[in-house]
Scaffold this active site. Sequence first.
Site, PDB file in Angstrom:
ATOM      1  N   GLU A  85     -23.722  12.774   3.162  1.00  9.95           N
ATOM      2  CA  GLU A  85     -22.280  12.990   3.362  1.00  9.95           C
ATOM      3  C   GLU A  85     -21.990  14.409   3.851  1.00  9.95           C
ATOM      4  O   GLU A  85     -22.624  15.362   3.405  1.00  9.95           O
ATOM      5  CB  GLU A  85     -21.564  12.762   2.032  1.00  9.95           C
ATOM      6  CG  GLU A  85     -20.052  12.871   2.130  1.00  9.95           C
ATOM      7  CD  GLU A  85     -19.381  12.108   0.999  1.00  9.95           C
ATOM      8  OE1 GLU A  85     -19.555  10.878   0.930  1.00  9.95           O
ATOM      9  OE2 GLU A  85     -18.705  12.753   0.196  1.00  9.95           O
ATOM     10  N   THR A 117     -16.027  12.767   5.078  1.00  7.59           N
ATOM     11  CA  THR A 117     -14.877  12.607   4.184  1.00  7.59           C
ATOM     12  C   THR A 117     -13.570  12.928   4.912  1.00  7.59           C
ATOM     13  O   THR A 117     -13.558  13.493   6.011  1.00  7.59           O
ATOM     14  CB  THR A 117     -14.994  13.493   2.926  1.00  7.59           C
ATOM     15  OG1 THR A 117     -14.916  14.850   3.331  1.00  7.59           O
ATOM     16  CG2 THR A 117     -16.282  13.235   2.171  1.00  7.59           C
ATOM     17  N   HIS A 164     -14.257   8.222   6.552  1.00  8.78           N
ATOM     18  CA  HIS A 164     -13.392   7.989   5.389  1.00  8.78           C
ATOM     19  C   HIS A 164     -11.928   8.032   5.841  1.00  8.78           C
ATOM     20  O   HIS A 164     -11.574   8.763   6.776  1.00  8.78           O
ATOM     21  CB  HIS A 164     -13.604   9.078   4.324  1.00  8.78           C
ATOM     22  CG  HIS A 164     -14.920   8.980   3.615  1.00  8.78           C
ATOM     23  ND1 HIS A 164     -15.101   9.458   2.339  1.00  8.78           N
ATOM     24  CD2 HIS A 164     -16.112   8.458   3.993  1.00  8.78           C
ATOM     25  CE1 HIS A 164     -16.354   9.243   1.958  1.00  8.78           C
ATOM     26  NE2 HIS A 164     -16.987   8.638   2.961  1.00  8.78           N
ATOM     27  N   ASP A 219      -6.680  11.056  -3.898  1.00  9.59           N
ATOM     28  CA  ASP A 219      -6.229  11.529  -5.219  1.00  9.59           C
ATOM     29  C   ASP A 219      -4.741  11.834  -5.206  1.00  9.59           C
ATOM     30  O   ASP A 219      -4.195  12.266  -4.194  1.00  9.59           O
ATOM     31  CB  ASP A 219      -7.007  12.794  -5.611  1.00  9.59           C
ATOM     32  CG  ASP A 219      -8.352  12.426  -6.215  1.00  9.59           C
ATOM     33  OD1 ASP A 219      -8.403  11.438  -6.968  1.00  9.59           O
ATOM     34  OD2 ASP A 219      -9.334  13.120  -5.917  1.00  9.59           O
ATOM     35  N   ALA A 241      -5.839   1.553  -2.808  1.00 18.27           N
ATOM     36  CA  ALA A 241      -6.738   1.358  -1.662  1.00 18.27           C
ATOM     37  C   ALA A 241      -6.679  -0.065  -1.117  1.00 18.27           C
ATOM     38  O   ALA A 241      -6.880  -0.287   0.078  1.00 18.27           O
ATOM     39  CB  ALA A 241      -8.159   1.714  -2.084  1.00 18.27           C
ATOM     40  N   HIS A 279     -12.525   4.834 -13.430  1.00 16.78           N
ATOM     41  CA  HIS A 279     -11.601   5.764 -12.757  1.00 16.78           C
ATOM     42  C   HIS A 279     -10.690   6.394 -13.815  1.00 16.78           C
ATOM     43  O   HIS A 279     -10.193   5.700 -14.707  1.00 16.78           O
ATOM     44  CB  HIS A 279     -10.774   5.017 -11.703  1.00 16.78           C
ATOM     45  CG  HIS A 279      -9.931   5.949 -10.886  1.00 16.78           C
ATOM     46  ND1 HIS A 279      -8.679   6.353 -11.283  1.00 16.78           N
ATOM     47  CD2 HIS A 279     -10.180   6.581  -9.718  1.00 16.78           C
ATOM     48  CE1 HIS A 279      -8.187   7.194 -10.378  1.00 16.78           C
ATOM     49  NE2 HIS A 279      -9.077   7.342  -9.409  1.00 16.78           N
ATOM     50  N   GLN A 323     -18.870   6.749  -7.391  1.00 17.30           N
ATOM     51  CA  GLN A 323     -18.647   8.139  -7.759  1.00 17.30           C
ATOM     52  C   GLN A 323     -19.996   8.688  -8.246  1.00 17.30           C
ATOM     53  O   GLN A 323     -20.849   7.921  -8.716  1.00 17.30           O
ATOM     54  CB  GLN A 323     -17.591   8.184  -8.875  1.00 17.30           C
ATOM     55  CG  GLN A 323     -17.235   9.549  -9.392  1.00 17.30           C
ATOM     56  CD  GLN A 323     -16.664  10.440  -8.314  1.00 17.30           C
ATOM     57  OE1 GLN A 323     -17.437  10.942  -7.493  1.00 17.30           O
ATOM     58  NE2 GLN A 323     -15.368  10.644  -8.313  1.00 17.30           N
ATOM     59  N   GLN A 329     -21.207  24.856  -9.531  1.00 10.17           N
ATOM     60  CA  GLN A 329     -20.885  23.494  -9.086  1.00 10.17           C
ATOM     61  C   GLN A 329     -20.691  22.548 -10.273  1.00 10.17           C
ATOM     62  O   GLN A 329     -19.983  21.558 -10.154  1.00 10.17           O
ATOM     63  CB  GLN A 329     -22.090  22.987  -8.284  1.00 10.17           C
ATOM     64  CG  GLN A 329     -21.790  22.359  -6.945  1.00 10.17           C
ATOM     65  CD  GLN A 329     -23.111  21.873  -6.347  1.00 10.17           C
ATOM     66  OE1 GLN A 329     -24.120  22.581  -6.387  1.00 10.17           O
ATOM     67  NE2 GLN A 329     -23.102  20.680  -5.819  1.00 10.17           N
TER      68      GLN A 329
HETATM   69  P1  FAD Z   1      -7.918   2.691  -5.925  1.00 11.90           P
HETATM   70  O1  FAD Z   1      -8.891   1.621  -5.620  1.00 11.90           O
HETATM   71  O2  FAD Z   1      -6.498   2.481  -5.520  1.00 11.90           O
HETATM   72  O3  FAD Z   1      -8.000   2.950  -7.506  1.00 11.90           O
HETATM   73  C1  FAD Z   1      -7.291   4.029  -8.121  1.00 11.90           C
HETATM   74  C2  FAD Z   1      -6.861   3.606  -9.536  1.00 11.90           C
HETATM   75  O4  FAD Z   1      -5.883   2.554  -9.434  1.00 11.90           O
HETATM   76  C3  FAD Z   1      -7.992   3.009 -10.382  1.00 11.90           C
HETATM   77  O5  FAD Z   1      -7.724   3.364 -11.722  1.00 11.90           O
HETATM   78  C4  FAD Z   1      -7.856   1.505 -10.191  1.00 11.90           C
HETATM   79  O6  FAD Z   1      -8.373   0.752 -11.280  1.00 11.90           O
HETATM   80  C5  FAD Z   1      -6.347   1.358 -10.088  1.00 11.90           C
HETATM   81  N1  FAD Z   1      -5.951   0.261  -9.201  1.00 11.90           N
HETATM   82  C6  FAD Z   1      -6.562  -0.169  -8.065  1.00 11.90           C
HETATM   83  N2  FAD Z   1      -5.880  -1.187  -7.521  1.00 11.90           N
HETATM   84  C7  FAD Z   1      -4.798  -1.409  -8.328  1.00 11.90           C
HETATM   85  C8  FAD Z   1      -3.714  -2.318  -8.285  1.00 11.90           C
HETATM   86  N3  FAD Z   1      -3.603  -3.232  -7.304  1.00 11.90           N
HETATM   87  N4  FAD Z   1      -2.767  -2.263  -9.278  1.00 11.90           N
HETATM   88  C9  FAD Z   1      -2.854  -1.343 -10.287  1.00 11.90           C
HETATM   89  N5  FAD Z   1      -3.895  -0.453 -10.370  1.00 11.90           N
HETATM   90  C10 FAD Z   1      -4.836  -0.485  -9.394  1.00 11.90           C
HETATM   91  N6  FAD Z   1     -10.856  11.327  -1.693  1.00 11.90           N
HETATM   92  C11 FAD Z   1     -10.392  11.900  -0.538  1.00 11.90           C
HETATM   93  O7  FAD Z   1      -9.292  12.472  -0.528  1.00 11.90           O
HETATM   94  N7  FAD Z   1     -11.145  11.855   0.614  1.00 11.90           N
HETATM   95  C12 FAD Z   1     -12.354  11.238   0.668  1.00 11.90           C
HETATM   96  O8  FAD Z   1     -12.992  11.221   1.733  1.00 11.90           O
HETATM   97  C13 FAD Z   1     -12.867  10.625  -0.522  1.00 11.90           C
HETATM   98  N8  FAD Z   1     -14.066   9.988  -0.523  1.00 11.90           N
HETATM   99  C14 FAD Z   1     -14.501   9.341  -1.662  1.00 11.90           C
HETATM  100  C15 FAD Z   1     -15.710   8.629  -1.643  1.00 11.90           C
HETATM  101  C16 FAD Z   1     -16.186   8.002  -2.776  1.00 11.90           C
HETATM  102  C17 FAD Z   1     -17.473   7.223  -2.731  1.00 11.90           C
HETATM  103  C18 FAD Z   1     -15.455   8.092  -3.997  1.00 11.90           C
HETATM  104  C19 FAD Z   1     -15.974   7.447  -5.246  1.00 11.90           C
HETATM  105  C20 FAD Z   1     -14.253   8.786  -4.039  1.00 11.90           C
HETATM  106  C21 FAD Z   1     -13.753   9.407  -2.872  1.00 11.90           C
HETATM  107  N9  FAD Z   1     -12.541  10.110  -2.863  1.00 11.90           N
HETATM  108  C22 FAD Z   1     -12.074  10.690  -1.711  1.00 11.90           C
HETATM  109  C23 FAD Z   1     -11.747  10.219  -4.101  1.00 11.90           C
HETATM  110  C24 FAD Z   1     -10.729   9.060  -4.250  1.00 11.90           C
HETATM  111  O9  FAD Z   1      -9.735   9.168  -3.268  1.00 11.90           O
HETATM  112  C25 FAD Z   1     -10.142   9.148  -5.653  1.00 11.90           C
HETATM  113  O10 FAD Z   1     -11.112   8.861  -6.620  1.00 11.90           O
HETATM  114  C26 FAD Z   1      -8.855   8.363  -5.896  1.00 11.90           C
HETATM  115  O11 FAD Z   1      -8.283   8.821  -7.106  1.00 11.90           O
HETATM  116  C27 FAD Z   1      -9.028   6.850  -6.015  1.00 11.90           C
HETATM  117  O12 FAD Z   1      -9.344   6.276  -4.819  1.00 11.90           O
HETATM  118  P2  FAD Z   1      -9.722   4.703  -4.745  1.00 11.90           P
HETATM  119  O13 FAD Z   1      -9.848   4.370  -3.324  1.00 11.90           O
HETATM  120  O14 FAD Z   1     -10.821   4.385  -5.664  1.00 11.90           O
HETATM  121  O15 FAD Z   1      -8.326   4.094  -5.328  1.00 11.90           O
END
Ligand code: FAD
Length: 292
Positions: free
Chosen positions: A17, A48, A77, A109, A127, A152, A179, A215
């Site tokens: 990455e 990212t 991403h 986030d 997402a 999460h 993660q 870190q």
């Molecule tokens: P979601 O899938 O929306 O989940 C977030 C929370 O909402 C979880 O608690 C989930 O259980 C809950 N949830 C999901 N769907 C629903 C629903 N329909 N109704 C109610 N609750 C729900 N961040 C960046 O800014 N840029 C990046 O490039 C980036 N890359 C990443 C790559 C990886 C592999 C990982 C693990 C994280 C990355 N992140 C990045 C961080 C990520 O954006 C955060 O962890 C963020 O808080 C959650 O993103 P998600 O896509 O998992 O969200």
Amino acid sequence: MKISELLKKDGLRMSFEVFPPKTSDKYDSVQAATEKIASLHPAFMSVTYGAGGGTSKYTLDIAKNIEKSYGVPSLAHLTCVNSTKETVRERIKDIQEAGICNIMALRGDLTPEMEGKPRSDWDYHHAIELIRDIKESGGDFCIGAACYPEVHPESANQKEDIAHLKEKTDAGAQFLTTQMFFDNNLFYNFLYKIREAGITVPVIPGIMPITNANQVERAIKLSGSFMPQRFKSLVDAFGQDPKAMCQAGIAYATDQIIDLYANGIRFIHVYSMNKPDVAKAILDNLSEIVSR
Ligand code: FAD
């Protein structure tokens, strides 16, 4: 090449990455680091997307360059939480026009300013809405999504988190990347639970080599990951000696990867954080194990 195709190949494969610069003056150094990592011929490289989308142009430029100049498949991403439907439509179109067929669909986030505010007027809350929009865009994309072996931080419990994860894969996410975690048993338990919940897509474990003591705190704050005593002892012993800490952190990540491989995992993502030397050292440690 689509990541869904890469995931069907035999042998241990690794992806790395990179993250885009926040400002234009850092662009050349990030590009140089990216080139060095690409020259190691990883299976793919992910780029990212800066929180809030501020670095979106760089994400695309870097991802495009990885594919065009080095022939390494890239994964762009994309986050949605702070975006309008129109902006996201444009970003998806830009990715398609750049010839990139892999998108990591993320919510992003929540910033402190967003916390506690009414969300009814947001275009995106999770997402899954982005995954649906990518599917509906008509582009021929392979879509990835994020998952959390240690739950999460916003989820009430793991069951709820996994139920939402299942919704993401049902909506079209074809693979998941985890993660970071520092105890492989947490990953094995998670894998068991998501398979039991009916999630069948490939899961790529994400390994973060911790190469300096500063870190550690940042990584825990960002990910909420559990730090095993074995890792804490290593930081206690080498944290004040940057070279020794770097070597020990690389050895720890290598050890996690070897254990994953020995337990049947064939694809591993390394959060290489724009550090070609770290990516190379890990590959060198695995020279008889990794398929290139
Ligand atoms: P979601 O899938 O929306 O989940 C977030 C929370 O909402 C979880 O608690 C989930 O259980 C809950 N949830 C999901 N769907 C629903 C629903 N329909 N109704 C109610 N609750 C729900 N961040 C960046 O800014 N840029 C990046 O490039 C980036 N890359 C990443 C790559 C990886 C592999 C990982 C693990 C994280 C990355 N992140 C990045 C961080 C990520 O954006 C955060 O962890 C963020 O808080 C959650 O993103 P998600 O896509 O998992 O969200």
